[in-house]
Design a protein around this motif. Structure first.
Motif, short mmCIF file in Angstrom:
data_model
loop_
_atom_site.label_atom_id
_atom_site.label_comp_id
_atom_site.label_asym_id
_atom_site.label_seq_id
_atom_site.Cartn_x
_atom_site.Cartn_y
_atom_site.Cartn_z
N ASP A 55 -56.56 -12.08 13.01
CA ASP A 55 -57.01 -12.08 14.40
C ASP A 55 -56.36 -13.24 15.15
O ASP A 55 -56.27 -14.37 14.63
N GLU A 56 -55.92 -12.98 16.38
CA GLU A 56 -55.21 -13.99 17.17
C GLU A 56 -56.08 -15.22 17.44
O GLU A 56 -55.61 -16.36 17.34
N HIS A 57 -57.33 -15.01 17.77
CA HIS A 57 -58.23 -16.13 18.05
C HIS A 57 -58.43 -16.99 16.80
O HIS A 57 -58.50 -18.23 16.89
N THR A 58 -58.49 -16.36 15.65
CA THR A 58 -58.63 -17.11 14.40
C THR A 58 -57.44 -18.02 14.17
O THR A 58 -57.60 -19.17 13.73
N GLN B 223 -55.50 -19.29 16.54
CA GLN B 223 -55.55 -20.36 17.53
C GLN B 223 -56.55 -21.45 17.15
O GLN B 223 -56.33 -22.63 17.44
N VAL B 224 -57.62 -21.06 16.47
CA VAL B 224 -58.65 -22.03 16.08
C VAL B 224 -58.31 -22.72 14.77
O VAL B 224 -58.38 -23.95 14.64
N LYS C 242 -60.81 -13.46 9.69
CA LYS C 242 -60.97 -12.14 10.32
C LYS C 242 -59.65 -11.39 10.29
O LYS C 242 -58.62 -11.92 10.69
N SER D 88 -57.25 -8.36 11.57
CA SER D 88 -57.04 -7.56 12.78
C SER D 88 -55.63 -6.97 12.77
O SER D 88 -54.67 -7.67 12.42
N GLU E 74 -56.39 -14.65 31.89
CA GLU E 74 -57.30 -14.52 30.76
C GLU E 74 -56.88 -13.37 29.85
O GLU E 74 -56.93 -13.47 28.63
N SER F 97 -53.79 -14.41 27.95
CA SER F 97 -54.07 -15.38 26.89
C SER F 97 -54.66 -14.71 25.66
O SER F 97 -54.58 -15.25 24.55
N ALA F 98 -55.26 -13.53 25.86
CA ALA F 98 -55.83 -12.80 24.72
C ALA F 98 -54.80 -11.95 24.00
O ALA F 98 -55.11 -11.35 22.97
N PRO G 215 -51.88 -10.90 21.55
CA PRO G 215 -51.58 -11.43 20.21
C PRO G 215 -50.15 -11.95 20.11
O PRO G 215 -49.29 -11.32 19.47
#
Length: 294
Positions: free
Chosen positions: A36-39, A41-42, A51, A53, A250, A253-254, A256
């Protein structure tokens, strides 16, 4: 005796570490491409993502027809370029490997000279577009800069001169065989190691090439896979960096971006990984035998 036993164990450990150093980066690329892209980034890159994806692949194949067409172009160009390039290399390397060919030294020097100097990008472009008319043509992906390589010719020449026994050629002459029959039925059949080695070089070169698409193509239907993937990545980066609207920013930025980059690497390198085992038996032998003597 103990030292002799320790040496193979040390070599096994060394080669295992070398193998892991090449396999693990590829494994990381595959894992990141399905993370997952957010994972990312964090937490950054990890072999054990929190996660999973497949959003990157979904985004990459939004227009599956375009990707499949680019795959088809790359496969066609790679196959045709490799086969024709091998034939031309062999047809040039065989005469200059024969000591009884009067101009073999001069022709070999001419081949070597092309490795040192070239006419530059502008004359190169003008010759292939204005004179040979390869603009927006698949031949523009096959011929310029890739079809005939002086380094490959010299490797093949050295293999022919050192690994093809002269008595076999003389015996074929005595039996009434002509030059073409000797070349196609005897020389090429004895040259499978160097042909497989140079064939692998050609395959990798054609498959990874994107520069010819950039220079010679304006028709999107003829884009190679590597160039199309590169354009997708550049478009994503441009949209992310130049979006002014807050809502659109926004959404951008989401996107991938990192995972798409890795997914592109997986999609692009897949066929080469599948093709390499077929060349592996001949690769080391062909490269070493063809390059020991000059």
């Amino acid at each position: 005796m103990e030292s002799k036993k320790k040496t193979p164990i040390f070599l096994h450990i060394l080669f295992i570490l070398i193998a892991l150093s090449t396999i693990l980066p590829l494994l990381l690329v595959i894992i990141v491409s399905i993370t997952d892209e957010h994972t990312i980034q964090v937490n950054g890159y990890s072999f054990f993502p929190e996660k999973i994806s497949f959003e990157a692949y979904r985004y990459l194949f939004l227009d599956s027809g375009t990707v499949l067409r680019a795959y088809g172009v790359s496969i066609y160009v790679t196959i045709v370029g490799t086969v024709v390039g091998l034939l031309m290399c062999a047809l040039l390397a065989y005469p200059i490997s024969r000591r009884d060919f009067p101009a073999h030294n001069k022709l070999a020097f001419y081949v070597f000279f092309t490795m040192l100097f070239n006419g530059g990008l502008v004359p190169w472009y003008l010759v292939f577009t204005k004179i040979l008319h390869m603009k927006d043509s698949l031949w523009g992906l096959i011929i310029p800069g890739l079809l005939l390589n002086g380094f490959y010719v010299l490797i093949m020449r050295t293999f022919f001169s050192t690994s093809i026994p002269t008595p076999i050629i003389e015996s074929a002459y005595m039996d009434g065989a002509g030059e073409f029959r000797i070349f196609f039925q005897i020389v090429l059949r004895l040259s499978s190691p160097v042909l497989a080695t140079i064939g692998l070089f050609y395959t990798i070169g054609y498959w990874n090439d994107w520069f010819n698409s950039l220079v010679y193509l304006s028709n999107p239907k003829l884009y190679s896979l590597q160039y199309m993937l590169n354009r997708i990545l550049l478009n994503i980066q441009f949209l992310v960096q130049n979006t002014r609207n807050n809502h659109a920013a926004e959404q951008m930025s989401a996107m991938p971006t990192e995972t798409v980059r890795m997914a592109m690497a997986v999609v692009g390198v897949g066929p080469i990984i599948l093709a390499y085992p077929f060349f592996q038996n001949y690769f080391v032998k062909g490269l070493t035998v063809g390059a020991v003597k000059g």
